[in-house]
Design a protein around this motif. Structure first.
Motif, PDB file in Angstrom:
ATOM      1  N   GLU A 177     -12.740   8.892   5.758  1.00  0.00           N
ATOM      2  CA  GLU A 177     -11.435   9.173   5.152  1.00  0.00           C
ATOM      3  C   GLU A 177     -11.548   9.078   3.631  1.00  0.00           C
ATOM      4  N   ALA A 178     -10.511   9.577   2.956  1.00  0.00           N
ATOM      5  CA  ALA A 178     -10.415   9.458   1.501  1.00  0.00           C
ATOM      6  C   ALA A 178      -8.951   9.257   1.130  1.00  0.00           C
ATOM      7  N   GLY A 179      -8.716   8.302   0.263  1.00  0.00           N
ATOM      8  CA  GLY A 179      -7.368   8.130  -0.252  1.00  0.00           C
ATOM      9  C   GLY A 179      -6.578   6.982   0.322  1.00  0.00           C
ATOM     10  N   ARG A 180      -7.235   5.899   0.703  1.00  0.00           N
ATOM     11  CA  ARG A 180      -6.467   4.731   1.169  1.00  0.00           C
ATOM     12  C   ARG A 180      -5.763   4.024   0.013  1.00  0.00           C
ATOM     13  N   GLY A 181      -6.427   3.948  -1.131  1.00  0.00           N
ATOM     14  CA  GLY A 181      -5.921   3.134  -2.222  1.00  0.00           C
ATOM     15  C   GLY A 181      -4.852   3.740  -3.109  1.00  0.00           C
ATOM     16  N   PRO A 182      -4.763   5.046  -3.260  1.00  0.00           N
ATOM     17  CA  PRO A 182      -3.814   5.631  -4.212  1.00  0.00           C
ATOM     18  C   PRO A 182      -2.357   5.291  -3.921  1.00  0.00           C
ATOM     19  N   LEU A 183      -1.533   5.443  -4.940  1.00  0.00           N
ATOM     20  CA  LEU A 183      -0.100   5.185  -4.834  1.00  0.00           C
ATOM     21  C   LEU A 183       0.676   6.418  -4.410  1.00  0.00           C
ATOM     22  N   ALA A 184       0.011   7.566  -4.355  1.00  0.00           N
ATOM     23  CA  ALA A 184       0.711   8.814  -4.048  1.00  0.00           C
ATOM     24  C   ALA A 184      -0.205   9.759  -3.284  1.00  0.00           C
ATOM     25  N   GLY A 185       0.422  10.681  -2.559  1.00  0.00           N
ATOM     26  CA  GLY A 185      -0.315  11.702  -1.828  1.00  0.00           C
ATOM     27  C   GLY A 185      -0.749  11.239  -0.446  1.00  0.00           C
ATOM     28  N   PRO A 186      -1.113  12.196   0.405  1.00  0.00           N
ATOM     29  CA  PRO A 186      -1.561  11.872   1.756  1.00  0.00           C
ATOM     30  C   PRO A 186      -2.919  11.172   1.761  1.00  0.00           C
ATOM     31  N   VAL A 187      -3.279  10.599   2.895  1.00  0.00           N
ATOM     32  CA  VAL A 187      -4.641  10.156   3.142  1.00  0.00           C
ATOM     33  C   VAL A 187      -5.330  11.258   3.948  1.00  0.00           C
ATOM     34  N   PHE A 188      -6.542  11.596   3.562  1.00  0.00           N
ATOM     35  CA  PHE A 188      -7.288  12.674   4.203  1.00  0.00           C
ATOM     36  C   PHE A 188      -8.442  12.105   5.026  1.00  0.00           C
TER      37      PHE A 188
END
Length: 212
Positions: free
Chosen positions: A25-36
């Motif tokens: 996966e990518a994007g667990r940490g961000p404050l915005a947007g989906p997780v991919f």
């Protein structure tokens, strides 16, 4: 490295008939947007040089490898879980959901999924968690590259809709620039409301977060 390399994972069922997909996966940490998430079944007859953890590759290298993976793999799929699903389920369970969706979207049915990390999504096929797998197993490395490049592209698209947040620069992560814009403009529809910095500005309004 390859999942079929002798001695790498002695407990893996790596018979000639096994169809293995790597998942990350990518994007667990961000404050915005989906997780991919992405799932990849590599073709042993078409090896791809340079596969490794996407975080250890430059953006330019990832952008070169992603189309090679898509062209050479036996099958690949990319899926996501939305900001609303993240807020409803929490980021861990939303990540598991995105990974399951990616595996289920593969055009070739795998018999075994190797999942980066220490947790596996609930799926119909056997799955094994591999800690540090994105730098140990080629198929997981490939999945990590596809997930990362897809998410980065999605955040560039979100930048066009919400240019004031500069998503094209920080990709949704909680950088100083992102927090500054969050303070200034408040939360957008694509911010994750369950994440503390976003929740704080929602409660107190724009300009509510203190400087570090």
């Amino acid at each position: 490295m390859n999942a079929n390399q002798p001695g790498l994972f002695d407990d893996l069922p790596t018979s000639p008939d096994e169809i293995i997909c790597g998942v990350d996966e990518a994007g667990r940490g961000p404050l915005a947007g989906p997780v991919f998430a992405a799932a990849v079944i590599l073709d042993p007859s078409r090896p791809i040089d340079g596969l490794r953890d996407s975080k250890k590759l430059t953006e330019a290298k990832r952008d070169l490898l992603a189309p090679l993976i898509k062209a050479h793999a036996l099958a690949w799929a990319i899926a996501e879980a939305s900001e609303a699903e993240i807020d409803k389920l929490n980021i861990l369970h939303a990540s598991m959901l995105a990974m399951r969706r990616a595996v289920e979207a593969l055009k070739v049915q795998p018999t075994l999924a190797l999942i980066d990390g220490n947790r596996c999504p609930v799926m119909k096929i056997q799955s094994i968690a591999v800690v540090g797998g994105d730098d140990k197993v080629d198929a997981i490395s490939a999945a990590s590259i596809l997930a990362k490049t897809a998410r980065d592209a999605a955040l560039v698209t979100l930048h066009a809709a919400y240019p004031q947040y500069c998503f094209d620069q920080h990709k949704g992560y909680g950088t100083a620039l992102h927090l500054e814009r969050l303070r200034q403009f408040g939360a957008s529809p694509v911010h994750r409301r369950s994440f503390a910095p976003v929740r704080a500005v929602l409660v107190a309004g724009p300009q509510s977060l203190t400087e570090e």
